[in-house]
Enzyme design. Structure first.
Site, PDB file in Angstrom:
ATOM      1  N   SER A  21      46.928  38.561  63.831  1.00  0.00           N
ATOM      2  CA  SER A  21      45.769  38.765  62.965  1.00  0.00           C
ATOM      3  C   SER A  21      45.103  40.110  63.193  1.00  0.00           C
ATOM      4  O   SER A  21      44.357  40.577  62.339  1.00  0.00           O
ATOM      5  CB  SER A  21      44.739  37.647  63.194  1.00  0.00           C
ATOM      6  OG  SER A  21      44.285  37.658  64.540  1.00  0.00           O
TER       7      SER A  21
ATOM      8  N   HIS B  93      50.649  38.276  58.004  1.00  0.00           N
ATOM      9  CA  HIS B  93      49.495  37.534  58.510  1.00  0.00           C
ATOM     10  C   HIS B  93      49.046  36.460  57.530  1.00  0.00           C
ATOM     11  O   HIS B  93      48.547  36.756  56.445  1.00  0.00           O
ATOM     12  CB  HIS B  93      48.344  38.509  58.793  1.00  0.00           C
ATOM     13  CG  HIS B  93      47.109  37.832  59.279  1.00  0.00           C
ATOM     14  ND1 HIS B  93      45.834  38.259  58.948  1.00  0.00           N
ATOM     15  CD2 HIS B  93      46.934  36.719  60.060  1.00  0.00           C
ATOM     16  CE1 HIS B  93      44.943  37.456  59.507  1.00  0.00           C
ATOM     17  NE2 HIS B  93      45.572  36.523  60.187  1.00  0.00           N
TER      18      HIS B  93
ATOM     19  N   GLU C 191      48.616  38.812  54.332  1.00  0.00           N
ATOM     20  CA  GLU C 191      48.570  40.262  54.515  1.00  0.00           C
ATOM     21  C   GLU C 191      49.928  40.738  55.006  1.00  0.00           C
ATOM     22  O   GLU C 191      50.381  40.325  56.081  1.00  0.00           O
ATOM     23  CB  GLU C 191      47.487  40.643  55.533  1.00  0.00           C
ATOM     24  CG  GLU C 191      46.079  40.395  55.046  1.00  0.00           C
ATOM     25  CD  GLU C 191      45.028  40.717  56.089  1.00  0.00           C
ATOM     26  OE1 GLU C 191      43.969  41.273  55.712  1.00  0.00           O
ATOM     27  OE2 GLU C 191      45.253  40.420  57.282  1.00  0.00           O
TER      28      GLU C 191
ATOM     29  N   ASN D 245      39.995  40.891  58.474  1.00  0.00           N
ATOM     30  CA  ASN D 245      39.283  40.847  59.750  1.00  0.00           C
ATOM     31  C   ASN D 245      38.514  42.132  60.041  1.00  0.00           C
ATOM     32  O   ASN D 245      37.658  42.143  60.935  1.00  0.00           O
ATOM     33  CB  ASN D 245      40.257  40.536  60.890  1.00  0.00           C
ATOM     34  CG  ASN D 245      40.537  39.055  60.995  1.00  0.00           C
ATOM     35  OD1 ASN D 245      39.685  38.225  60.724  1.00  0.00           O
ATOM     36  ND2 ASN D 245      41.750  38.709  61.374  1.00  0.00           N
TER      37      ASN D 245
END
Length: 390
Positions: free
Chosen positions: A121, A142, A154, A192
């Site tokens: 991540s 991800h 992702e 993130n």
């Protein structure tokens, strides 16, 4: 296609189910005793629930399960369970040393043209790929938890990822009925990274005594249309997990104050107040506990909403500036990955870029902290009277 999944925890289990539901044969393995048995039980339970809710027929559910081969001891040299896989996704502990060691061993256990994807991540794809003798076949992929439910993936190439590998990974995600976006190999990728102010600025408001958790959560849901407020969401994710991601992004960005972790959150983690899973976090989840009432003062709510939204828009604009991803992929990622009610860049257009910039300039002037510096791209676009998605 034969797909391998390394790691039978919650994420690996979800990825295996996604691939099998799309018609692929899946081999999932884990060296931890009992892990694959738990993985199988979890998938059976999920599929049974889908049948009960009439979202899946019994025959289709049985077919999905029949396509998954649960194995132990994933790496056995020439006898590896992954030797016939064309595509392998790693979903083990989020530690760079663990992943590097695994990938070094994994490439010896698969064919020379097998694609190796990591579900990290926030860790460097380049650092993971460097452990391989053929690093060009390594790519980030991800998923978001729970993988069968969350639509975003992702796809993260690193400096030397083979273009065909990246394209096949992207196409595989689409075939698995996901919404793939392409992100550069930078800390936090898209979601993130861009989402950090949702938590960080909420914590800053709380630390300053501007409002309590319930009021901040109310403001973001009532005025912003977010499904969960930042404190509710941190408790749902787990404060240990949320704090770890924030710290990783902060350290990977050379301690940029924009991503500075919160001492308040660290203390909750130190105390074991991790959120829902521990029974206590920002809120008390024990039986009989009551939720505090928010202060529904409209002026206070607007202050909270504007400040957090300004920081989110600024982060999204800076992600465009630094070529983390395209504007389209950034907005799609935030809606599909964390359920934002609107794409942040489209939201900025709707509000007016000069208005968003004004919020940031006032914060920067008041605090004098680099944390609140407006993105150079946002300044340029206001100066040139441009909008996103023109």
């Amino acid at each position: 296609m034969v797909v391998g999944v390394v790691g039978a925890g919650a994420m690996g289990t979800g990825i295996a189910q996604v691939a099998a539901a799309a018609g692929d044969r899946v081999i999932i393995a884990d060296a931890t005793a009992g892990a694959t048995e738990n993985s199988r039980a979890s998938i059976v339970k999920t599929l049974d629930r889908e049948v009960e809710k009439q979202r899946l027929s019994r025959a289709d559910a049985d077919a999905v399960l029949s396509r998954i081969d649960f194995q132990n001891d994933p790496l056995r040299g020439e006898a590896s369970v992954y030797r016939d896989c064309a595509f392998v996704v790693e979903a083990v502990a989020e530690r760079i040393d663990v992943k590097q060691s695994l990938f070094k061993a994994l490439e010896q256990a698969v064919a020379g043209d097998t694609i190796l994807a990591t579900n990290t991540s926030s860790l460097s794809i380049a650092a993971i790929a460097a452990s391989c003798s053929k690093p060009e076949r390594v790519v980030g992929m991800h998923f978001f938890n729970p993988a069968p439910v969350m639509p975003l993936v992702e796809v993260v190439p690193w400096l030397a990822s083979d273009r065909d590998v990246v394209q096949l990974t992207y196409d595989t995600a689409r075939r698995w009925k996901k919404h793939p976006v392409v992100a550069s190999d930078t800390p936090g990728f898209i979601v993130n990274r861009v989402a950090r102010p949702f938590y960080g600025e909420a914590l800053r408001l709380y630390d300053e005594g501007v409002a309590d958790c319930a009021t901040i959560d109310w403001a973001m849901k009532e005025l912003g249309g977010f499904r969960m407020g930042p404190f509710e969401l941190m408790d749902f994710i787990g404060n240990d997990v949320n704090y770890a991601v924030t710290r990783t992004v902060f350290e990977s960005m050379f301690n940029d104050p924009r991503y500075k972790p919160s001492l308040t959150q660290q203390r909750l983690v130190d105390a074991g107040f991790l959120g829902r899973k521990s029974g206590r976090g920002y809120y008390d989840y024990k039986d009989g506990a009551s939720r505090p009432e928010p202060n529904k003062d409209p002026a206070l709510g607007l202050l909270i909403f504007e400040r957090i939204l300004a920081m989110l828009i600024n982060e999204a604009a800076d992600a465009v500036l630094m070529r983390v991803a395209s504007p389209d992929d950034i907005d799609l990622a935030m809606m599909k990955g964390v359920n934002y009610p609107k794409g942040l860049l489209a939201w900025a257009n709707e509000l007016g870029l000069s208005r968003a910039l004004g919020w940031l300039e006032r914060l920067h002037a008041e605090y004098g902290e680099d944390r609140y510096r407006p993105s150079a791209l946002l300044r340029r676009m206001v100066r040139d009277e441009r909008r996103f998605f023109q």
